[in-house]
Design a protein around this motif. Structure first.
Motif, mmCIF file in Angstrom:
data_model
loop_
_atom_site.group_PDB
_atom_site.id
_atom_site.type_symbol
_atom_site.label_atom_id
_atom_site.label_comp_id
_atom_site.label_asym_id
_atom_site.label_seq_id
_atom_site.Cartn_x
_atom_site.Cartn_y
_atom_site.Cartn_z
ATOM 1 N N GLN A 154 0.831 -1.203 0.000
ATOM 2 C CA GLN A 154 0.000 0.000 0.000
ATOM 3 C C GLN A 154 0.866 1.253 0.000
ATOM 4 O OE1 GLN A 154 -2.065 0.984 3.691
ATOM 5 N NE2 GLN A 154 -3.963 1.294 2.513
ATOM 6 N N TYR A 173 2.769 1.757 -3.430
ATOM 7 C CA TYR A 173 1.952 2.243 -4.526
ATOM 8 C C TYR A 173 1.465 3.669 -4.287
ATOM 9 C CZ TYR A 173 1.945 -1.836 -7.497
ATOM 10 O OH TYR A 173 2.337 -2.819 -8.372
ATOM 11 N N GLU A 174 1.237 4.023 -3.045
ATOM 12 C CA GLU A 174 0.749 5.377 -2.768
ATOM 13 C C GLU A 174 1.836 6.430 -2.925
ATOM 14 O OE1 GLU A 174 -1.122 5.177 1.045
ATOM 15 O OE2 GLU A 174 -3.018 4.413 0.224
ATOM 16 N N SER A 185 2.265 4.728 -10.309
ATOM 17 C CA SER A 185 2.120 3.322 -9.896
ATOM 18 C C SER A 185 0.804 2.719 -10.381
ATOM 19 C CB SER A 185 2.221 3.204 -8.374
ATOM 20 O OG SER A 185 1.196 3.961 -7.738
ATOM 21 N N TYR A 186 -0.291 3.429 -10.157
ATOM 22 C CA TYR A 186 -1.586 2.891 -10.562
ATOM 23 C C TYR A 186 -1.759 2.935 -12.079
ATOM 24 C CZ TYR A 186 -2.748 3.098 -5.602
ATOM 25 O OH TYR A 186 -2.748 2.913 -4.235
ATOM 26 N N GLU A 187 -1.152 3.935 -12.721
ATOM 27 C CA GLU A 187 -1.240 4.030 -14.171
ATOM 28 C C GLU A 187 -0.558 2.839 -14.845
ATOM 29 O OE1 GLU A 187 -2.045 7.996 -12.583
ATOM 30 O OE2 GLU A 187 -0.546 6.459 -12.162
ATOM 31 N N THR A 195 -10.052 -2.110 -9.051
ATOM 32 C CA THR A 195 -8.731 -1.541 -9.312
ATOM 33 C C THR A 195 -7.868 -1.739 -8.077
ATOM 34 O OG1 THR A 195 -9.197 0.672 -8.447
ATOM 35 C CG2 THR A 195 -9.745 0.266 -10.766
ATOM 36 N N GLN A 208 -6.140 0.538 -6.782
ATOM 37 C CA GLN A 208 -6.352 1.728 -5.960
ATOM 38 C C GLN A 208 -7.537 1.531 -5.018
ATOM 39 O OE1 GLN A 208 -6.514 5.308 -8.271
ATOM 40 N NE2 GLN A 208 -5.992 6.597 -6.529
ATOM 41 N N GLU A 209 -8.582 0.865 -5.485
ATOM 42 C CA GLU A 209 -9.712 0.557 -4.595
ATOM 43 C C GLU A 209 -9.272 -0.380 -3.476
ATOM 44 O OE1 GLU A 209 -13.487 -0.644 -6.289
ATOM 45 O OE2 GLU A 209 -12.994 0.365 -8.166
ATOM 46 N N SER A 236 -7.508 1.434 -0.826
ATOM 47 C CA SER A 236 -8.352 2.445 -0.184
ATOM 48 C C SER A 236 -9.395 1.825 0.740
ATOM 49 C CB SER A 236 -9.059 3.293 -1.261
ATOM 50 O OG SER A 236 -8.121 3.961 -2.073
#
Length: 317
Positions: free
Chosen positions: A149, A152-153, A158-160, A177, A179-180, A183
């Motif tokens: 976590q 990536y944050e 990272s998410y792209e 995703t 990201q979800e 989160s």
């Protein structure tokens, strides 16, 4: 170039919305039921050849129906609506030589095996468990939900990276995703009572993140020195539900290191081999490495209730 990348990202976002809407409307359940039917198809007629044709016809007609209904002729290559194109792969793969699974009812168990000794097993279709093969990995002590976590944050783009070719798999989870996933509430992260269990996987291919996490593990030392390995690895983690029954659409044999938790694997032959091969389960523990040709063995996994499982998976060939 930038415009094309933006257009691809926008298309993938639209596809994810379409996927989420489809699953909420019940499409996912229909897909899994049809998929399960194909996996569990029994050859009741004497003419096995006609049964093979029937299987292919059923799957093909189902795919055509899904494609027509959701207008995805131009977007199947994104592997979003039909995860990993499992149904397309099933419908178009060549029929298997059932010798690969005849008389196979359990995995080969290996312990303390050297690279030289492993040569005889290296390119078999499996399944093989090498016990305690990754016990020296730092990942067994350091890997956690929070580590990924935070990586990536704090890492730009990272998410792209998942929108640009790295696959995200949500299996039966209502998260679409990465990201979800990162989160989620703390209660759901820990799978506290009353929370929905979750299990996901993704291709870890952002170069900075990949370089960081590779400090914690190595390719299993018993694998052949002259084998080819992909540039990325996959991470799978979560609670209870595991992966649905599927074939993998990959180029090489698979290895998976069980970093944390326990896991039960369920294997089944391809449908045309049901009359000569058997389904069976096996159990792996932290530190074990599983090797299997997941292109010809249907496989699913499940995790004991309340346990957190984490694995690193890649290919060799």
């Amino acid at each position: 170039m930038q415009k094309n990348n933006r257009e691809r990202r926008n298309l993938r976002r639209k596809i994810k919305i379409l996927q989420k809407s489809a699953i909420e409307r019940g499409l996912n359940g229909v897909l899994l039921q049809e998929y399960n039917f194909v996996c569990n198809y029994k050859h009741e007629a004497a003419n096995k050849g006609s049964n093979k044709k029937l299987i292919v016809a059923i799957v093909t007609s189902f795919i055509v129906g899904v494609i027509s209904l959701y207008f995805v002729n131009s977007i199947l290559s994104t592997r979003c609506l039909l995860p990993s194109n499992y149904l397309v792969w099933e419908a178009t793969r060549p029929l298997a030589d059932c010798a690969y699974c005849g008389n196979v009812t359990k995995p080969i168990i290996l312990r303390n095996i050297s690279r030289r000794e492993f040569v005889r097993y290296a390119y078999s279709s499996g399944p093989i468990i090498v016990k305690n093969a990754i016990r020296k990995w730092k990942a067994t002590r350091k890997f956690s939900f929070k580590l990924f976590q935070q990586l990536y944050e704090k890492t730009a783009g990272s998410y792209e990276s998942l929108d640009e070719g790295c696959q995200f798999l949500n299996f039966k989870t209502d998260l679409f995703t990465l990201q979800e996933v990162f989160s989620m509430s703390e209660a759901r992260i820990r799978n506290e009572e009353g929370q929905k269990p979750w299990y996901v996987g993704w291709g870890n291919c952002h170069p900075d993140i990949l370089a960081n996490v590779r400090q914690y593990y190595d390719i299993p030392e018993f694998l052949p020195l002259d084998a080819e390995f992909p540039a990325t690895e996959n991470i799978f983690f979560g609670y209870e539900i595991g992966a649905v029954m599927h074939l993998d659409y990959i180029a090489r044999l698979m290895w998976q290191g069980q970093v944390k938790g326990n896991k039960t694997w369920s294997l089944a032959p391809v449908p045309e081999c049901d009359h000569v091969c058997q389904k069976f389960d096996f159990y792996v523990e932290p530190g074990d490495v599983v090797l299997l040709d997941t292109r010809i063995w249907y496989h699913a996994t499940r995790i004991p209730k309340g346990q957190f499982s984490m694995t690193v998976q890649s290919e060799y060939g």
